[in-house]
Design a protein around this motif. Structure first.
Motif, short mmCIF file in Angstrom:
data_model
loop_
_atom_site.label_atom_id
_atom_site.label_comp_id
_atom_site.label_asym_id
_atom_site.label_seq_id
_atom_site.Cartn_x
_atom_site.Cartn_y
_atom_site.Cartn_z
N UNK A 1 40.78 28.28 37.13
CA UNK A 1 41.38 27.35 36.18
C UNK A 1 41.81 26.06 36.87
N UNK A 2 41.86 24.99 36.10
CA UNK A 2 42.28 23.70 36.61
C UNK A 2 43.80 23.62 36.48
N UNK A 3 44.49 23.32 37.59
CA UNK A 3 45.96 23.25 37.54
C UNK A 3 46.48 21.83 37.76
N UNK A 4 45.60 20.90 38.15
CA UNK A 4 46.03 19.50 38.31
C UNK A 4 44.81 18.60 38.14
N UNK A 5 45.04 17.45 37.52
CA UNK A 5 43.93 16.55 37.24
C UNK A 5 44.39 15.11 37.43
N UNK A 6 43.68 14.35 38.25
CA UNK A 6 43.96 12.92 38.40
C UNK A 6 42.66 12.18 38.12
N UNK A 7 42.71 10.84 38.21
CA UNK A 7 41.51 10.06 37.92
C UNK A 7 40.41 10.27 38.95
N UNK A 8 40.78 10.71 40.17
CA UNK A 8 39.78 10.85 41.23
C UNK A 8 39.61 12.27 41.76
N UNK A 9 40.47 13.18 41.33
CA UNK A 9 40.37 14.54 41.86
C UNK A 9 40.92 15.55 40.86
N UNK A 10 40.63 16.80 41.12
CA UNK A 10 41.25 17.89 40.35
C UNK A 10 41.47 19.07 41.28
N UNK A 11 42.43 19.93 40.88
CA UNK A 11 42.76 21.09 41.71
C UNK A 11 42.42 22.36 40.94
N UNK A 12 41.69 23.24 41.63
CA UNK A 12 41.27 24.51 41.04
C UNK A 12 42.12 25.63 41.62
N UNK A 13 42.62 26.48 40.75
CA UNK A 13 43.34 27.69 41.19
C UNK A 13 42.45 28.89 40.91
N UNK A 14 42.27 29.72 41.93
CA UNK A 14 41.44 30.91 41.72
C UNK A 14 42.09 32.12 42.39
N UNK A 15 42.16 33.21 41.66
CA UNK A 15 42.68 34.47 42.19
C UNK A 15 41.58 35.51 42.08
N UNK A 16 41.35 36.26 43.14
CA UNK A 16 40.32 37.29 43.09
C UNK A 16 40.03 37.84 44.45
N UNK A 17 38.94 38.57 44.53
CA UNK A 17 38.53 39.13 45.82
C UNK A 17 37.94 38.01 46.67
N UNK A 18 37.92 38.25 47.97
CA UNK A 18 37.49 37.22 48.91
C UNK A 18 36.07 36.72 48.62
N UNK A 19 35.15 37.64 48.29
CA UNK A 19 33.75 37.25 48.08
C UNK A 19 33.60 36.31 46.88
N UNK A 20 34.43 36.51 45.86
CA UNK A 20 34.37 35.66 44.68
C UNK A 20 34.85 34.24 45.02
N UNK A 21 35.93 34.15 45.78
CA UNK A 21 36.44 32.85 46.20
C UNK A 21 35.43 32.14 47.10
N UNK A 22 34.84 32.90 48.04
CA UNK A 22 33.82 32.32 48.92
C UNK A 22 32.63 31.80 48.10
#
Length: 196
Positions: free
Chosen positions: A111-132
């Motif tokens: 999910x997106x937890x922060x959004x600016x005009x030039x960037x956004x921040x993604x938050x992800x929770x899960x197993x290591x392979x999914x994040x990788x």
């Protein structure tokens, strides 16, 4: 062989330094380390992951248990468990490629937890392979990833299991009261379900 040590440590200064010094003396690298407050007052829960032989794993566990301020140690790598990791990933995003990143985030159930005009921040929770997997796809576009912050692994045994040492010390919850809590929780959960 991968080992996942879970230790209950006293909330005192210098405990983490002692643990890190132990691994330095054994010449074993810590690949993941998380620590935070536990369900017991005055004790923190430490989860530590490292690569070592089975013999070295037994030695590490025994050495950890001998350290002052460590109440209990368990290696739960082989036990049925639930493991999660939290990652915050900041990526460069313009109005032109923003929709593509949003689609990618949805595919990986992040999910997106922060959004600016030039960037956004993604938050992800899960197993290591999914994040990788998400990071690998984001890296296909050079310069897209600006910053990554990862929590390290957090692991807990499945089922109703508590530390035997904590039980002996009288710090573990009474199982009969836990059973009552579970029954009450189940009754509340059933009460919240609307009839079909």
């Amino acid at each position: 062989m991968l080992h996942t040590f879970v230790a209950y440590v006293e909330d005192l200064p210098g405990v983490l330094t002692r643990v890190a010094s132990l691994f330095r003396r054994l010449n074993i690298n810590i690949s993941s380390l998380t620590v935070g407050r536990s369900e017991r007052e005055g004790l923190s829960r430490l989860t530590l992951v490292c690569e070592a032989s089975e013999v070295a794993g037994h030695r590490i566990r025994a050495s950890l248990f001998k350290l002052e301020n460590i109440v209990d140690v368990d290696d739960i790598a082989k036990a049925p468990n639930v493991t999660r990791e939290l990652a915050l990933i900041k990526v460069a995003a313009t109005p032109r490629n923003r929709a593509q990143i949003f689609d990618l985030v949805e595919v990986f159930r992040a999910r997106i937890v922060d959004l600016t005009s030039e960037s956004l921040m993604i938050e992800m929770t899960g197993v290591e392979s999914k994040i990788e997997g998400l990071i690998e796809v984001l890296r296909e576009d050079d310069g897209r990833i600006l910053e990554i912050c990862r929590s390290g692994k957090m692991t807990m045994r499945r089922g109703h299991h508590t530390s035997s040492v904590l039980k002996a010390m009288g710090k573990a919850p009474d199982e009969s009261s836990l059973q009552e809590d579970v029954t009450e929780d189940a009754a509340e959960a059933n009460a919240d379900v609307e009839p079909a």
